[in-house]
Design an enzyme around this catalytic site. Structure first.
Site, PDB file in Angstrom:
ATOM      1  N   ASP A  23     -50.412  33.163 111.199  1.00  0.00           N
ATOM      2  CA  ASP A  23     -49.846  31.843 110.912  1.00  0.00           C
ATOM      3  C   ASP A  23     -49.920  31.498 109.422  1.00  0.00           C
ATOM      4  O   ASP A  23     -50.241  30.369 109.049  1.00  0.00           O
ATOM      5  CB  ASP A  23     -50.560  30.783 111.752  1.00  0.00           C
ATOM      6  CG  ASP A  23     -49.899  29.410 111.652  1.00  0.00           C
ATOM      7  OD1 ASP A  23     -48.697  29.356 111.324  1.00  0.00           O
ATOM      8  OD2 ASP A  23     -50.583  28.395 111.863  1.00  0.00           O
ATOM      9  N   TYR A  24     -49.636  32.473 108.564  1.00  0.00           N
ATOM     10  CA  TYR A  24     -49.510  32.148 107.136  1.00  0.00           C
ATOM     11  C   TYR A  24     -48.267  31.287 106.924  1.00  0.00           C
ATOM     12  O   TYR A  24     -47.212  31.548 107.498  1.00  0.00           O
ATOM     13  CB  TYR A  24     -49.393  33.424 106.303  1.00  0.00           C
ATOM     14  CG  TYR A  24     -50.715  34.043 105.932  1.00  0.00           C
ATOM     15  CD1 TYR A  24     -51.483  33.506 104.891  1.00  0.00           C
ATOM     16  CD2 TYR A  24     -51.204  35.150 106.609  1.00  0.00           C
ATOM     17  CE1 TYR A  24     -52.705  34.072 104.544  1.00  0.00           C
ATOM     18  CE2 TYR A  24     -52.414  35.731 106.267  1.00  0.00           C
ATOM     19  CZ  TYR A  24     -53.163  35.176 105.236  1.00  0.00           C
ATOM     20  OH  TYR A  24     -54.375  35.736 104.885  1.00  0.00           O
ATOM     21  N   GLU A  25     -48.401  30.256 106.061  1.00  0.00           N
ATOM     22  CA  GLU A  25     -47.284  29.347 105.812  1.00  0.00           C
ATOM     23  C   GLU A  25     -46.988  29.156 104.327  1.00  0.00           C
ATOM     24  O   GLU A  25     -46.035  28.458 103.965  1.00  0.00           O
ATOM     25  CB  GLU A  25     -47.564  27.999 106.497  1.00  0.00           C
ATOM     26  CG  GLU A  25     -47.767  28.158 108.008  1.00  0.00           C
ATOM     27  CD  GLU A  25     -47.958  26.837 108.740  1.00  0.00           C
ATOM     28  OE1 GLU A  25     -47.799  25.776 108.105  1.00  0.00           O
ATOM     29  OE2 GLU A  25     -48.258  26.875 109.950  1.00  0.00           O
ATOM     30  N   HIS A  26     -47.809  29.786 103.472  1.00  0.00           N
ATOM     31  CA  HIS A  26     -47.600  29.720 102.025  1.00  0.00           C
ATOM     32  C   HIS A  26     -47.854  31.117 101.454  1.00  0.00           C
ATOM     33  O   HIS A  26     -48.761  31.820 101.903  1.00  0.00           O
ATOM     34  CB  HIS A  26     -48.539  28.698 101.375  1.00  0.00           C
ATOM     35  CG  HIS A  26     -48.481  27.351 102.020  1.00  0.00           C
ATOM     36  ND1 HIS A  26     -47.489  26.423 101.747  1.00  0.00           N
ATOM     37  CD2 HIS A  26     -49.287  26.770 102.953  1.00  0.00           C
ATOM     38  CE1 HIS A  26     -47.694  25.342 102.471  1.00  0.00           C
ATOM     39  NE2 HIS A  26     -48.774  25.515 103.211  1.00  0.00           N
TER      40      HIS A  26
END
Length: 306
Positions: free
Chosen positions: A155-158
């Protein structure tokens, strides 16, 4: 005469195979009774045992989050050295063992990264592919074994890298964990954003065969999403992640998307009849506590009825 018999035999064989594959298609199209829920990200003192669990569905808790940042007052990236950041007071290894022992249909996984840490964005920031992968394998394997976990979610978002680097790092990590039977399932958690999708699509194109579920964050769409819009979004993401098990979702926080009160389960019913419903997940148990987990119960009851 021989060629005539051969033709008939081939036709019979083709018919036989057609019947078998038709039956397989019917089996594969049947809705999955899979419910997943993120838990532990907001330190709301939520326990596994607080959440209602329907014994007739497959239930996955997703511990949120393990992050490759330091445990200091001003955290910074560690190049793949992951640490537990979820509520480990209420969600510790003994409690993982207890909930799995009590409910044979429960599995527990962990999610990597998430959105923020100490109100600052969590970045995927590898020094190099090889060093990040080596560090991640070591630290994540230790957490998985310590907590007796079954799976892993991304769940990496950046990002402070390019999509290809992300794909290689995460792909090699997933390959190792699956190849060595350290996890039994994996998932990714993308959402519709031009700064997000290219990374997950690059990963999917090369390593999609290693990913069991796509926890698509449909609650990242605008508030007031309608049933018809939701179904359009689902078809779009099913095309993006072609062949994947795309799970539908909603948030019990203040996020957007299609909410239960506005027709979420109507949309699920339509997808179920079309053989497209692969499961439901909720963000998150921490937010659901205030409403006594009524939507968790409703979601599982819906899945059980399909």
């Amino acid at each position: 005469m021989h060629s005539s018999k051969l033709t008939i035999s081939l036709l019979l064989l083709l018919l036989h195979n057609f019947i078998i594959f038709s039956n397989l298609s019917t089996i594969q199209a049947a809705p999955q009774k899979l419910f997943r829920e993120y838990i532990g990200a907001e330190n709301n003192n939520v326990k596994f045992s607080d959440v209602p669990i329907n014994p007739t569905v497959d239930f996955h808790f997703i511990l949120s989050f393990a992050i490759d940042y330091t445990n200091t007052s001003t955290p910074h990236p560690t190049n793949g050295d992951f640490r537990v950041y979820w509520d480990s007071n209420n969600l510790n290894p003994s409690q993982v063992s207890a909930i799995k022992a009590k409910h044979s249909n429960v599995k527990v996984s962990m999610s990597l990264a998430g959105d923020t840490i100490n109100n600052k964005s969590v970045y995927f920031n590898p020094t190099s592919i090889n060093t990040w992968v080596a560090n991640a394998i070591n630290s994540i394997t230790q957490i998985l074994k310590n907590y007796n976990l079954d799976g892993i979610d991304i769940d990496y978002e950046h990002f402070s890298s390019n999509p290809d680097t992300f794909a290689e790092c995460i792909g090699k990590l997933l390959f190792y964990l699956k190849q060595n039977q350290i996890v039994s399932f994996t998932s990714i958690a993308p959402y519709e954003d031009d700064s997000i999708q290219p990374y997950y699509l690059a990963l999917w194109r090369k390593y999609g065969h290693l990913i069991d579920y796509v926890n698509f964050q449909f609650y990242a769409y605008a508030k007031g999403t309608t049933v018809s819009q939701f179904l359009e979004y689902f078809d779009e993401q099913s095309s993006n992640y072609y062949g994947g098990n795309i799970l539908v979702s909603f948030g019990t926080d203040g996020s957007g998307g299609l909410k239960p009160k506005n027709g979420f389960f109507k949309a699920c019913s339509i997808l179920s009849k079309q053989g497209k419903l692969h499961g439901i997940f909720i963000w998150s148990a921490d937010d659901s506590k205030k409403a006594n987990f009524k939507y968790e119960k409703q979601s599982q009851d819906f899945l059980a009825s399909q």
